[in-house]
Scaffold this motif. Structure first.
Motif, PDB file in Angstrom:
ATOM      1  N   ALA A  40       0.512  -1.398  -0.180  1.00  0.00           N
ATOM      2  CA  ALA A  40       0.077  -0.063  -0.533  1.00  0.00           C
ATOM      3  C   ALA A  40       0.690   1.592   0.258  1.00  0.00           C
ATOM      4  O   ALA A  40       2.008   1.528   0.843  1.00  0.00           O
ATOM      5  CB  ALA A  40      -1.196   0.379   1.120  1.00  0.00           C
ATOM      6  N   GLU A  41       0.148   2.316  -0.676  1.00  0.00           N
ATOM      7  CA  GLU A  41       0.945   3.496  -0.583  1.00  0.00           C
ATOM      8  C   GLU A  41       1.352   4.104   1.162  1.00  0.00           C
ATOM      9  O   GLU A  41       2.687   4.622   0.742  1.00  0.00           O
ATOM     10  CB  GLU A  41       0.090   4.863  -0.695  1.00  0.00           C
ATOM     11  N   THR A  42       1.115   3.598   2.283  1.00  0.00           N
ATOM     12  CA  THR A  42       1.683   4.335   3.098  1.00  0.00           C
ATOM     13  C   THR A  42       2.447   3.397   3.788  1.00  0.00           C
ATOM     14  O   THR A  42       2.293   3.056   4.853  1.00  0.00           O
ATOM     15  CB  THR A  42       0.109   3.653   4.480  1.00  0.00           C
ATOM     16  N   ASP A  43       2.629   2.198   3.189  1.00  0.00           N
ATOM     17  CA  ASP A  43       3.657   1.403   3.595  1.00  0.00           C
ATOM     18  C   ASP A  43       5.275   1.540   3.403  1.00  0.00           C
ATOM     19  O   ASP A  43       5.524   2.109   2.424  1.00  0.00           O
ATOM     20  CB  ASP A  43       3.766   0.203   2.967  1.00  0.00           C
ATOM     21  N   THR A  44       6.324   1.788   4.251  1.00  0.00           N
ATOM     22  CA  THR A  44       7.374   2.522   3.831  1.00  0.00           C
ATOM     23  C   THR A  44       8.460   1.371   2.646  1.00  0.00           C
ATOM     24  O   THR A  44       8.304   0.344   3.295  1.00  0.00           O
ATOM     25  CB  THR A  44       8.096   3.238   4.808  1.00  0.00           C
ATOM     26  N   VAL A  45       9.185   1.359   2.708  1.00  0.00           N
ATOM     27  CA  VAL A  45      10.082   1.276   1.228  1.00  0.00           C
ATOM     28  C   VAL A  45      10.707   0.523   2.535  1.00  0.00           C
ATOM     29  O   VAL A  45      10.973  -1.117   2.279  1.00  0.00           O
ATOM     30  CB  VAL A  45      11.357   2.265   0.797  1.00  0.00           C
ATOM     31  N   LEU A  46      10.833   0.429   3.347  1.00  0.00           N
ATOM     32  CA  LEU A  46      11.356  -0.914   4.570  1.00  0.00           C
ATOM     33  C   LEU A  46      10.917  -1.337   4.897  1.00  0.00           C
ATOM     34  O   LEU A  46      11.496  -2.824   5.168  1.00  0.00           O
ATOM     35  CB  LEU A  46      12.182   0.252   5.874  1.00  0.00           C
ATOM     36  N   ALA A  47       9.216  -1.156   4.782  1.00  0.00           N
ATOM     37  CA  ALA A  47       8.688  -2.413   5.866  1.00  0.00           C
ATOM     38  C   ALA A  47       8.616  -3.318   4.924  1.00  0.00           C
ATOM     39  O   ALA A  47       8.552  -4.366   4.738  1.00  0.00           O
ATOM     40  CB  ALA A  47       7.831  -1.506   5.854  1.00  0.00           C
ATOM     41  N   VAL A  48       8.607  -2.728   3.157  1.00  0.00           N
ATOM     42  CA  VAL A  48       8.358  -3.200   2.114  1.00  0.00           C
ATOM     43  C   VAL A  48       9.759  -4.371   2.372  1.00  0.00           C
ATOM     44  O   VAL A  48       9.037  -5.436   1.687  1.00  0.00           O
ATOM     45  CB  VAL A  48       7.774  -2.575   0.571  1.00  0.00           C
ATOM     46  N   ALA A  49      10.742  -4.183   2.175  1.00  0.00           N
ATOM     47  CA  ALA A  49      11.450  -4.622   2.309  1.00  0.00           C
ATOM     48  C   ALA A  49      11.447  -6.037   3.428  1.00  0.00           C
ATOM     49  O   ALA A  49      12.215  -6.946   3.054  1.00  0.00           O
ATOM     50  CB  ALA A  49      13.051  -4.396   2.400  1.00  0.00           C
ATOM     51  N   CYS A 108      11.504   6.264   5.771  1.00  0.00           N
ATOM     52  CA  CYS A 108       9.727   7.545   5.580  1.00  0.00           C
ATOM     53  C   CYS A 108       9.987   7.305   4.788  1.00  0.00           C
ATOM     54  O   CYS A 108       9.769   8.598   4.005  1.00  0.00           O
ATOM     55  CB  CYS A 108      10.355   8.775   6.409  1.00  0.00           C
ATOM     56  N   SER A 109      10.079   6.779   2.958  1.00  0.00           N
ATOM     57  CA  SER A 109       9.475   7.331   1.880  1.00  0.00           C
ATOM     58  C   SER A 109       8.595   6.488   2.193  1.00  0.00           C
ATOM     59  O   SER A 109       8.872   4.743   1.796  1.00  0.00           O
ATOM     60  CB  SER A 109      10.491   7.018   0.916  1.00  0.00           C
ATOM     61  N   ASN A 110       7.342   6.475   0.938  1.00  0.00           N
ATOM     62  CA  ASN A 110       6.184   5.782   1.199  1.00  0.00           C
ATOM     63  C   ASN A 110       6.098   5.380  -0.918  1.00  0.00           C
ATOM     64  O   ASN A 110       6.886   6.731  -1.494  1.00  0.00           O
ATOM     65  CB  ASN A 110       5.045   6.799   1.401  1.00  0.00           C
ATOM     66  N   PRO A 111       6.119   4.476  -1.019  1.00  0.00           N
ATOM     67  CA  PRO A 111       6.077   4.678  -2.246  1.00  0.00           C
ATOM     68  C   PRO A 111       4.994   4.820  -3.426  1.00  0.00           C
ATOM     69  O   PRO A 111       3.823   4.691  -2.488  1.00  0.00           O
ATOM     70  CB  PRO A 111       6.141   3.276  -2.542  1.00  0.00           C
ATOM     71  N   LEU A 112       4.757   5.980  -3.977  1.00  0.00           N
ATOM     72  CA  LEU A 112       3.426   6.134  -5.090  1.00  0.00           C
ATOM     73  C   LEU A 112       3.475   5.853  -6.549  1.00  0.00           C
ATOM     74  O   LEU A 112       4.711   6.191  -7.642  1.00  0.00           O
ATOM     75  CB  LEU A 112       3.657   7.145  -5.012  1.00  0.00           C
ATOM     76  N   GLY A 113       2.938   4.646  -6.689  1.00  0.00           N
ATOM     77  CA  GLY A 113       2.545   3.562  -7.946  1.00  0.00           C
ATOM     78  C   GLY A 113       3.424   2.286  -7.903  1.00  0.00           C
ATOM     79  O   GLY A 113       4.433   2.247  -6.634  1.00  0.00           O
TER      80      GLY A 113
END
Length: 363
Positions: A293-302, A352-357
């Motif tokens: 989701a856009e509210t996820d951070t790149v760190l959390a996704v990794a 602290c970066s949220n992916p947009l698309g």
């Protein structure tokens, strides 16, 4: 000595009458306050935080055709109605302000229009306020603070101001005098850098979420008024949104384009992560693509994908999780852990970066 006469029988000032400059007060190296009175003795009626438009004869040789109109926030308070003041700061390539600083002297008269504007805490009564300003954006805050001081109101104000150096803080001494005499005014200054051989006890660096939390721990309970350059105000809005602030209680005024009515107020279209919107992070070096989701951070996704990005503080301060983004856009609200130069080169802080698309990173 004869007592000064206050001609209260005179009507409030209207823009049918010119303003007469009666005093010029230097504030900082590139800022001055111009104090005006009405030749008739009329008094001034306006709301603290409003603005006035001055008709400036920047090229007197050309007559009225050489005039320019410039809008300035009123830095004085209507609680002191016998004069009205504007405080102007020289900007690069300025015309009207430069003319004022170089040529406007006591005794000169100019045409003016107003006052007008919707940026005033009179329109938004609250028990506690948070004023946030930068540069000459301090002027409406000064007007509102002076009003509170003169009315002896039991107002709780945290006044946050950002400047380049301590000597660039407009109204610093006056505000400190106010704050030294009332418990309800708390001053919080931050500067880009202190001056050589002078002690600075305030904050240093770019205003951040952490800094704001230290300056005003109860910021969620305060009505926020913000004024300054658009990039500064955008950063403030992003901070408040990410901290869960109710943006219905946020009010702003650009010192470049003051707003005269609610109908003229621009629609703020900041990009913010949406929990309902889907995104995707491509970890190019690892060959892994993860939906999120856009509210996820790149760190959390990794981390969910079993990938390791070194991290420390996890709130954008230490810079440990800095990685390069090669494609796509992120929404990043950091606390000073990355420079503007790194951001321009494509670096982000994963925490602290949220992916947009769809976003591609070198991990």
């Amino acid at each position: 000595m004869p007592k000064p006469r206050l001609n209260w029988a005179v009507e409030p000032w209207s823009d049918d009458e010119p303003l007469e400059c009666v005093m010029v007060v230097p504030e900082t190296r590139d800022t001055a306050t111009f104090i005006f009175r009405a030749p008739s003795g009329a008094w001034f009626d306006y709301q603290p935080g409003q603005f006035i438009t001055l008709d400036l004869p920047v090229d007197p040789a050309k007559g009225p055709a050489g005039n320019v109109q410039r809008t300035y926030t009123i830095s004085s308070s209507p609680s002191r109605p016998l004069s009205i003041s504007v405080t102007v700061k020289a900007q690069a390539n300025s015309i009207g302000t430069r003319w004022m600083l170089d040529h406007l002297k006591p005794g000169m008269r100019i045409k003016a229009f107003g006052p007008a504007g919707i940026f005033s805490f009179h329109r938004h009564p609250a028990r506690k306020y948070l004023f946030i300003s930068a540069g000459s954006g301090i002027t409406p805050m000064m007007s509102m603070t002076t009003w509170s001081w003169d009315q002896a109101q039991d107002t709780d104000i945290v006044f946050v101001h950002a400047a380049r150096t301590p000597s660039d803080i407009i109204f610093r001494e006056r505000l400190e005098q106010f704050a030294a005499r009332v418990p309800g005014l708390q001053l919080r200054f931050t500067v880009e850098k202190p001056e050589p051989f002078k002690t600075w006890h305030g904050y240093q660096g770019r205003l951040s979420q952490i800094m704001l939390g230290l300056m005003a721990p109860d910021y969620l309970d305060r009505e926020v008024f913000c004024c300054g350059p658009e990039p500064f105000m955008q950063a403030v809005r992003e901070m408040l949104v990410s901290l869960g602030y109710d943006m219905e209680r946020y009010h702003q005024e650009s010192f470049g384009t003051p707003v005269a009515s609610e109908a003229e107020a621009p629609v703020i279209e900041d990009i913010a992560p949406d929990g309902e919107s889907r995104a995707q992070v491509v970890f190019a070096a690892s060959g892994v693509t993860a939906a999120c989701a856009e509210t996820d951070t790149v760190l959390a996704v990794a981390r969910r994908a079993g990938l390791n990005i070194p991290s420390g503080c996890t709130f954008g301060l230490c810079g440990t999780c800095k990685i390069r983004k090669t494609a796509g856009e992120v929404h990043m609200v950091h606390n000073g852990g990355i420079s503007d130069e790194d951001i321009a080169e494509g670096w982000i802080l994963a925490c602290c970066s949220n992916p947009l698309g769809r976003v591609v990173v070198e991990v």
